[in-house]
Design a protein around this motif. Sequence first.
Motif, PDB file in Angstrom:
ATOM      1  N   ALA A 189       0.832  -1.208   0.000  1.00  0.00           N
ATOM      2  CA  ALA A 189       0.000   0.000   0.000  1.00  0.00           C
ATOM      3  C   ALA A 189       0.862   1.253   0.000  1.00  0.00           C
ATOM      4  CB  ALA A 189      -0.925  -0.011   1.215  1.00  0.00           C
ATOM      5  N   HIS A 190       1.955   1.219   0.780  1.00  0.00           N
ATOM      6  CA  HIS A 190       2.845   2.384   0.808  1.00  0.00           C
ATOM      7  C   HIS A 190       3.511   2.601  -0.541  1.00  0.00           C
ATOM      8  CE1 HIS A 190       6.711   4.441   1.575  1.00  0.00           C
ATOM      9  NE2 HIS A 190       5.991   5.166   2.415  1.00  0.00           N
ATOM     10  N   ASN A 197       7.147  15.287  -2.701  1.00  0.00           N
ATOM     11  CA  ASN A 197       7.215  14.338  -3.805  1.00  0.00           C
ATOM     12  C   ASN A 197       8.326  14.724  -4.788  1.00  0.00           C
ATOM     13  OD1 ASN A 197       6.069  16.574  -5.020  1.00  0.00           O
ATOM     14  ND2 ASN A 197       4.595  15.404  -6.208  1.00  0.00           N
ATOM     15  N   VAL A 201       2.036   6.822  -6.750  1.00  0.00           N
ATOM     16  CA  VAL A 201       1.041   7.771  -7.262  1.00  0.00           C
ATOM     17  C   VAL A 201       1.514   9.207  -7.022  1.00  0.00           C
ATOM     18  CG1 VAL A 201      -1.291   8.643  -6.919  1.00  0.00           C
ATOM     19  CG2 VAL A 201      -0.896   6.192  -7.054  1.00  0.00           C
ATOM     20  N   LEU A 202       1.980   9.498  -5.802  1.00  0.00           N
ATOM     21  CA  LEU A 202       2.407  10.860  -5.489  1.00  0.00           C
ATOM     22  C   LEU A 202       3.646  11.254  -6.289  1.00  0.00           C
ATOM     23  CD1 LEU A 202       1.851  11.121  -1.646  1.00  0.00           C
ATOM     24  CD2 LEU A 202       0.397  11.912  -3.487  1.00  0.00           C
ATOM     25  N   ARG A 210       2.292   1.764  -3.477  1.00  0.00           N
ATOM     26  CA  ARG A 210       1.302   2.328  -4.400  1.00  0.00           C
ATOM     27  C   ARG A 210       1.079   3.811  -4.124  1.00  0.00           C
ATOM     28  NH1 ARG A 210      -1.635  -2.633  -3.372  1.00  0.00           N
ATOM     29  NH2 ARG A 210      -2.925  -1.482  -1.869  1.00  0.00           N
ATOM     30  N   PHE A 211       0.972   4.144  -2.828  1.00  0.00           N
ATOM     31  CA  PHE A 211       0.756   5.550  -2.467  1.00  0.00           C
ATOM     32  C   PHE A 211       1.927   6.417  -2.909  1.00  0.00           C
ATOM     33  CE2 PHE A 211       1.661   8.811   0.765  1.00  0.00           C
ATOM     34  CZ  PHE A 211       0.558   9.614   0.605  1.00  0.00           C
ATOM     35  N   THR A 212       3.149   5.930  -2.646  1.00  0.00           N
ATOM     36  CA  THR A 212       4.339   6.705  -3.036  1.00  0.00           C
ATOM     37  C   THR A 212       4.450   6.816  -4.550  1.00  0.00           C
ATOM     38  OG1 THR A 212       5.444   5.912  -1.044  1.00  0.00           O
ATOM     39  CG2 THR A 212       6.828   6.864  -2.774  1.00  0.00           C
TER      40      THR A 212
END
Length: 837
Positions: free
Chosen positions: A444-445, A473, A451-452, A447-449
């Motif tokens: 999850a981290h 970012n 995307v940002l 994917r979040f990173t």
Amino acid sequence: MNSNPIQAGKRWWRQLGWRHQDRLGNLIPLVAVLLFVMVMVSAFLFLRMEEREREEQGLVQQSQLVLQRLSDRLMDRQEQLQRLVSNLTTPAVGSGFDQAARQLLGQQPELQAVTWFDARQRVVSTHHAAMLPGPLRRMVGQVWRDVDLSAYPYGHWELVPGRYVTGEENVPPLLRLFTPIHVNDAYLGMIVAEYSPQAMLNAVLTGDNAAALAIALTSAGGDLVAAIGQAAYLPRWVASAPVDEWLAPPRLTQPVPPLDDALMLQTVMYRTDKSVTSYGWMLLLVLLGLTTIGMLLMNWRLSRRRYQAQGKLRAESHFRLAIENSLMAGIRVLDLSGKTTYANATFSRMVGWSVQELVGMTAPFPYWPREDREVLTARFQAELEGRHYPGGLQLRMLRKNGTTFDARVFLTPMFDDKGRQTGWLSTINDITEPNRIRQQLATAHDRFTLVLESLDASISVAPLGSKELLFANRLYRQWFGSQSTGHLKLLSQAGASELQESGDNNSDEEDGLMGLPTEVITSANPDRAEIYIERLDKWLEVRSRYLDWVDGRLAQMVIATDITKRKLAEEQAERQAEKMETVSRLMTMGEMASSVAHELNQPLAAISNYVGGMISRIQSGSIALEQLLPPLEKTAHQAVRAGQVIHRIRAFVKRSAPNRERCEPQRLVGEALELASIELRKRNVRLSSHIAPYLPKIEVDAILIEQVLINLLKNAAEAIDGADLPTGRRSIDLQVNRDDGGVRFAVTDQGPGLPEQATQQLFEAFYSTKTDGMGIGLNLCRSIVESHQGKMQVRNLYNEQGEASGCEFSFWLPVAASNGTSRGPEAPEESTNQPAR
């Protein structure tokens, strides 16, 4: 033949003669004395090693503290000089430098001189301490030819060794800090600050440090730069190591950042407590005697308590066994060869084998997966040999039913009461579920990173009241680096709210979050600010919102989107619109060229007739002087009339910058009719205008609104002329009145009207109902009206039979908002009929 060792020993002793027994009786006390001496020597060496270790630890701790203070002071001086350089771009640059230099000399006792050199290495301004030696003083205008200042990088430190000057004061060692001045990548000069190493060393040391340490600053070659403490002995310790390294006090040499190897910090620790070494033997003897007496006294007590301890030991054994079986971690005990000698019930449940089955197992164990046994055997053997894994060993284990699970195994050596290793204690934890959760969190981290980091917008998060940057970012780091300077700059330029750091937290009991809008503290801010970042040469759209960070602090997130292309497109569209406005006016005048020529021909023909008649009568002598006045006045009137027509045409087609002013609607209509009436008369169209009294003023660009009126009147005249209507229907009605808080202009004709589908596309670019039309006139008119915050409409008019009897074009403009409405001249509603010529 097997026998009891004790009985065998007794028989051996009885077989010895008295001589051998006597020798052994003398040898045993000797061995005891030798063992005592060895114990004493070992104890002394052990105590000395402990003492030496304490001294070295103390030296490292105090040296690190001195080094940190010295490094922080050098970095602080570098930052203060950089701030001084950054302020040199202000208008009052000279006075600003002098005041700042004097302030630095007053605040920093180690600062000896601050000198400003220009690009030619000429002294612009210099300030120095009163105790600065004469050879180091500089005069304004003096050129420094020793070094090339432009070659020094930003924030460069340099150690200048001391020297002896014949006939003058000796020059002590100095630290020089070079800070170049750059403006738009152009080198403009250098600021050089000179510091005394001795004064700086005195400033960073406290009294306790000076008493416990001998401290010196030396160059890379070993030359003494500054010293404090027992400095008389320091050169001997630094130059060469003593012969007796074991008894010598510990010493430490470290480079000083940011000079690194150019400046070294050398420290020596003094031993202030010599009692342990001096009286170690006596203390050991006393302790040994007291221990012997104590052992005799405790021997009888120990034998009495032994039976009590055995009972407690059995109870403790059962208690520990219950604890082991209730633990969530599996426990197994291995001997030195790796054979399992014990396993608790938890480990048995974990792998599925019973405790009896586990005891006696050796590597490779059956609960190791077959494909991993070779690797696990090698690691297991390495741990048995003493090569431990600090974080434990993570592996897959096989249950008896064939399923697998993840486990982390820790192996710890076990010792008996004599300090001998008897085996290994292994603890096994089932980490299958933690691994699964950790993997999900990591995914999850990621994917979040991802995307940002992939966004085309800069995102940064910083806590309120702090300069710490919590998150940034990729695009933010690319634009502003890894500091919070860009975050704060975006907030400052965008005008967003930000908490400032409190200067004194103890002097005021006010809440640090006072003043923030609590109802939207964590909601998105719909306001967007468009700012220009000169360093990036970009236009950014900035949005911000407050949020609760993961550690509970209130933070502010800033999102900056690059809108440079959109801004450039808008600017280009404005320039194109201006060009289209000018082209439209030129096209309008081109279409009206014949009418304008006819309009100008009448006054010019009249002037020619008047002048020709006067010339003929003057030549014939049949006119008196007073008879010349009437024809001359008529000639002047016709010339003024022709000039007014030309003036209005030039003012209409002239391209100029937008100029909005407060205008009366009557004036706009009158000036527009002066040009439009020419086209109306050419097409034999009658105009009726109705202007309401007391209309408020409107803030508009007069030329553009006149262009809209002329275009609508010309289109109405063309529609009537193209329909070949009779004279009774060849009329246009212009009405101006107040409507819905603004002023409404309506142009109505009695032409054939428009097709219904044409009314939906009429204002689109390049759409025209004319066979020779370009389709930009009405689109441009609507753009002009909407740029004045107005609106434009078109509708067909129908008679009682439902037939189209005309068309109405209207537009609405808001009134000027400065002081409400403004009354015009009091006059009744005008109604004029202007027949066409």
